[in-house]
Design an enzyme around this catalytic site. Structure first.
Site, short mmCIF file in Angstrom:
data_model
loop_
_atom_site.label_atom_id
_atom_site.label_comp_id
_atom_site.label_asym_id
_atom_site.label_seq_id
_atom_site.Cartn_x
_atom_site.Cartn_y
_atom_site.Cartn_z
N ARG A 62 -48.78 38.86 -6.59
CA ARG A 62 -47.71 38.09 -5.92
C ARG A 62 -47.60 36.72 -6.59
O ARG A 62 -47.00 36.59 -7.65
CB ARG A 62 -48.01 37.98 -4.42
CG ARG A 62 -48.15 39.33 -3.72
CD ARG A 62 -48.36 39.20 -2.23
NE ARG A 62 -49.39 38.21 -1.89
CZ ARG A 62 -49.84 37.99 -0.67
NH1 ARG A 62 -49.36 38.68 0.34
NH2 ARG A 62 -50.77 37.09 -0.45
N MET A 118 -36.72 45.38 26.86
CA MET A 118 -36.79 43.97 26.47
C MET A 118 -37.63 43.17 27.46
O MET A 118 -38.34 42.23 27.06
CB MET A 118 -35.39 43.37 26.37
CG MET A 118 -35.37 41.93 25.87
SD MET A 118 -33.72 41.24 25.79
CE MET A 118 -33.02 42.21 24.44
N TYR A 132 -35.64 53.56 30.09
CA TYR A 132 -34.54 54.06 29.25
C TYR A 132 -34.91 55.38 28.59
O TYR A 132 -36.04 55.57 28.11
CB TYR A 132 -34.22 53.04 28.16
CG TYR A 132 -33.56 51.78 28.65
CD1 TYR A 132 -32.30 51.80 29.23
CD2 TYR A 132 -34.20 50.55 28.50
CE1 TYR A 132 -31.69 50.64 29.67
CE2 TYR A 132 -33.60 49.37 28.93
CZ TYR A 132 -32.35 49.42 29.52
OH TYR A 132 -31.75 48.27 29.95
N LYS A 181 -51.73 29.39 9.44
CA LYS A 181 -50.34 29.71 9.16
C LYS A 181 -49.75 30.56 10.29
O LYS A 181 -50.49 31.09 11.13
CB LYS A 181 -50.22 30.45 7.83
CG LYS A 181 -50.97 31.78 7.79
CD LYS A 181 -50.90 32.44 6.42
CE LYS A 181 -51.66 33.75 6.43
NZ LYS A 181 -51.55 34.47 5.15
#
Length: 375
Positions: A129, A306, A258, A35
């Site tokens: 669940r 980023m 930053y 998955k």
């Protein structure tokens, strides 16, 4: 090389599966869980390697994941473990996938799928669940599936909540609840496949192996308890690398990144490496990670942006030059950086490290058994 490259060693996946299978009791089979795009390793790539290593089943969570495996040519049993909407059920059945039921309504819908639908009934023994907590209802669903020509009752299942936790006793409680429910059904219908064990349970207690185990994180060479995978003889399959894009001096008092979250305390040399949270290298690793360059370990400093991070090479620059490979996950020389170590720095688990890698990080297939090149 690409600016960011995640190399996946299919040989390691195959070998990990073989290692896990060698520890199974009785005639238990292994289901490879692929998955979330194979936990970030590539679902089809991982499924094929797992089959090579001896996995006889494959599991996913969504109907779309099952369809992608079939479109890629994967045969054999594919189990969709997740909840399905009516539209998704259609997709799953078109992919000839097994599905999981815990309500009469879903079972009725599955029975109308045309060819007999392969169904596993899920008892919620404590995860809280999916699945029904009502053992009587679960038994009725199994017997209904056995007697319905539109259905093929295949399996009985549950899922452990605490198998990966040291000192835990709740897994034994769940196993006891499952065994009490499943035993009479297995006696009535010996063809039913009982499966409860995830990677953690598989490695922890042979009593959980039953007829089938569902291994996810371990087949990728990661430890389900976020410890060192080598303790189980597992080999990490994914290596994450980038490249040195720039090298420059940084005088005492100068900063990088930053927010000036790194200010040099002494004259040093910094390398800029073009990876960031746009690739899945999390911002939370600001001032909290190391990298390997030329087999040497250097600290990552300053804010993860980023697209870039900075590395403190020390006053002598460490002999590092533009173009040198940078290892963020994996081995270089005699040293290595594990997903578990990065997860600890973030206060999370290794699953999230590889699952969180984004498409901008180019995937490359290798095979450490044969030193085969990219594919």
């Amino acid at each position: 090389m690409e600016r960011v490259q995640a190399s996946v060693d299919v040989g390691a996946i195959a070998t990990n599966v073989a290692t896990l299978r060698s520890g199974l009791t009785g005639d238990a089979a292994l289901c490879a869980v692929v998955k979330a795009d194979g936990y970030g390793h590539g679902a089809l790539r991982a499924a094929r390697a797992a089959r090579e290593g001896g996995a006889s089943w494959t599991a996913v969570v969504s109907a779309q994941e099952a369809r992608a495996l079939r479109d890629g040519g994967l045969d054999g049993p594919v189990l969709v473990m997740g909840a399905l909407t009516p539209d998704e059920l259609v997709v799953a059945l078109e992919a000839s996938a097994d599905v999981v039921a815990w309500t009469p309504e879903f079972l009725d819908a599955a029975a109308r799928g045309g060819t007999p639908t392969r169904v596993h009934v899920k008892l919620d023994t404590g995860m809280g669940r999916l699945g029904t907590r009502d053992a009587g209802l679960a038994t009725a669903l199994v017997r209904s599936a056995v007697g319905d020509p539109g259905l093929h009752a295949v399996g009985l299942m549950t899922h452990f909540a605490t198998a990966d936790e040291a000192g835990d006793t709740f897994m034994d409680v769940q196993l006891g609840r499952f065994t009490a429910w499943a035993a009479p059904l297995k006696a009535e219908h010996p063809q039913l496949v009982r499966h409860v064990a995830n990677s953690a349970a598989t490695l922890r207690d042979p009593a959980t192996h039953l007829d089938l185990v569902r291994c996810g994180i371990a087949i990728y060479g990661m430890d389900p308890s976020n410890a060192d995978p080598l303790r189980h003889g597992l080999t990490p399959a994914l290596t994450l690398r980038s490249v040195v894009a720039a090298v420059k001096g940084c005088a005492a008092g100068q900063s990088a990144g930053y927010g000036r979250r790194f200010v040099a305390e002494r004259d040093t040399v910094l390398a800029t490496v073009p990876i960031g949270y746009g690739d899945g290298w999390r911002r939370g690793l600001t001032n909290r990670a190391d990298v390997l360059i030329g087999g040497r370990r250097f600290p990552q400093v300053g804010t993860v942006s980023m697209d870039n991070v900075c590395i403190d090479l020390g006053p002598d620059g460490g002999g590092v030059a533009v173009g040198d490979p940078v290892t963020l996950l994996g081995a270089d020389g005699d040293d290595r950086i594990l997903a578990e170590t990065v997860a600890d720095a973030l206060g999370t688990i290794n699953y999230e490290i590889t699952c969180g890698l984004l498409p901008r990080a180019t995937r490359r297939t290798t095979d450490g058994r044969t030193a085969r090149g990219p594919a």
